[in-house]
Write a protein that holds these residues in place. Structure first.
Motif, mmCIF file in Angstrom:
data_model
loop_
_atom_site.group_PDB
_atom_site.id
_atom_site.type_symbol
_atom_site.label_atom_id
_atom_site.label_comp_id
_atom_site.label_asym_id
_atom_site.label_seq_id
_atom_site.Cartn_x
_atom_site.Cartn_y
_atom_site.Cartn_z
ATOM 1 N N ILE A 1 66.618 -53.644 54.905
ATOM 2 C CA ILE A 1 66.698 -52.493 54.028
ATOM 3 C C ILE A 1 67.562 -51.324 54.385
ATOM 4 N N LYS B 1 58.806 -56.083 49.262
ATOM 5 C CA LYS B 1 59.519 -56.956 50.297
ATOM 6 C C LYS B 1 58.810 -58.225 50.199
ATOM 7 N N SER B 2 57.522 -58.487 50.194
ATOM 8 C CA SER B 2 56.720 -59.703 50.029
ATOM 9 C C SER B 2 57.184 -60.484 48.866
ATOM 10 N N ILE C 1 60.856 -61.831 49.215
ATOM 11 C CA ILE C 1 60.955 -62.862 50.373
ATOM 12 C C ILE C 1 60.217 -64.218 49.861
ATOM 13 N N PHE D 1 67.652 -52.769 48.982
ATOM 14 C CA PHE D 1 67.400 -54.353 49.635
ATOM 15 C C PHE D 1 68.396 -55.191 49.553
ATOM 16 N N LEU E 1 69.254 -59.069 50.389
ATOM 17 C CA LEU E 1 68.852 -60.364 50.648
ATOM 18 C C LEU E 1 69.903 -61.406 51.020
ATOM 19 N N LEU F 1 65.842 -60.426 54.799
ATOM 20 C CA LEU F 1 65.803 -59.181 54.101
ATOM 21 C C LEU F 1 66.035 -57.874 54.894
ATOM 22 N N ILE G 1 56.734 -50.334 48.862
ATOM 23 C CA ILE G 1 57.753 -51.416 49.516
ATOM 24 C C ILE G 1 57.536 -52.476 50.054
ATOM 25 N N GLU G 2 56.283 -52.430 50.722
ATOM 26 C CA GLU G 2 55.697 -53.600 51.352
ATOM 27 C C GLU G 2 55.585 -54.675 50.317
#
Length: 299
Positions: A236, A194-195, A198, A245, A247, A234, A190-191
């Motif tokens: 969640i 996310k990165s 974004i 997600f 956005l 973002l 997930i991290e």
């Protein structure tokens, strides 16, 4: 000639009407001549359009004044004539008068102008002309998705500016907030996801973000409104089937479809390049138990 003079003296009403008709024709010809002259000699589209509309407004106003003055015989009777005329036809022509008043209101208050994208009376489109009675729009939506032209030209009475809300996509702040939802499979990194999202959004929307920040400051100074988040964000949400997600981003109102397509393509390629660390999810169904089926052949 003597016979014509005698006939004119015997029929003053017909002579007066014919004389008035000639005056009207002359004024209309002058208006058309000036409009053609401006159309040929002003290269700038916006200035040419506004100047032609100004000539029409001045010409028609002059015609009204001349008409009242001609039949009343004195310009001092203008106010009285207007009152009597309005009282006689206000009921039958109230929609027409309201449309004309609406055109003046649109021009003075600057509700919208040609080139703006608006939604009024449930109709969305780009304004291509504002006349004395009708606003003409190139329709958007209906049977086509996103903000694409349908191909239909819509004429809407200017009276509707007094009857409901008007949504303007481009006045003062030509940007809108949009969002896309991405279903991410449980068990993904997930991290990392996310990165990636974004980073892609920040690069793809850098131009829109920078332009909108400057104009948003002007909006905050002009209106009683709090500051807003301009950079992509973002959020969640955990669902039964996947991690969603959301956005949210700001985009030029004319580039909404193109931008969403660019974001989806970039995110898809980025996720495919993670070698399975980040996967998109789809609806899944788990069968816990299949009920027993008993069949008695003898019966």
């Amino acid at each position: 000639m003597d016979q014509i003079k005698n006939w004119i003296l015997e029929n003053p009403t017909i002579y007066s009407i014919a004389k008035f008709a000639l005056i009207v024709i002359f004024v209309l010809l002058v208006i058309q001549f000036l409009r053609r002259f401006l159309r040929k000699n002003i290269p700038d589209t916006s200035a040419r359009y506004k100047s032609q509309k100004g000539i029409e407004f001045i010409g028609y106003t002059l015609l009204i004044i001349l008409s009242i003055s001609y039949f009343t015989g004195n310009i001092k009777d203008f106010t009285l004539a207007i009152g009597l005329f309005s009282a006689g036809v206000a009921f039958t022509l109230q929609e027409l008068f309201l449309s004309i008043a609406g055109s003046v209101y649109i021009f003075v208050v600057k509700v919208y102008k040609p080139g703006d994208r608006i939604e009024i009376n449930g109709i969305k489109g780009d304004v291509i002309d504002v006349g004395s009675i009708y606003t003409t729009m190139m329709e958007i939506g209906q049977w086509v998705s996103s903000d694409n032209y349908s191909g239909r030209i819509v004429k809407l009475s200017n009276a509707f500016v007094f009857k409901g809300a008007i949504y303007n996509y481009s006045q003062d702040f030509p940007f809108i907030w949009d969002e896309i939802n991405l279903p991410i499979k449980y068990g993904s990194d997930i991290e990392l996801a996310k990165s990636l999202v974004i980073d892609i959004a920040s690069k793809a929307l850098a131009e829109h973000t920078a332009s909108s920040k400057t104009q948003w400051k002007e909006i905050v100074n002009k209106y009683y409104i709090e500051d807003a988040q301009i950079d992509p964000t973002l959020a969640i949400t955990l669902t039964d089937n996947w991690i969603q997600f959301n956005l949210r981003f700001i985009v030029d109102y004319k580039k909404r479809r193109f931008t969403k397509n660019e974001l989806h393509n970039s995110i898809l390629k980025a996720f495919e390049g993670t070698n399975g660390k980040v996967l998109f999810a789809s609806t899944t169904i788990e069968l816990v138990k299949i009920p027993e089926i008993k069949v008695d052949i003898n019966k």
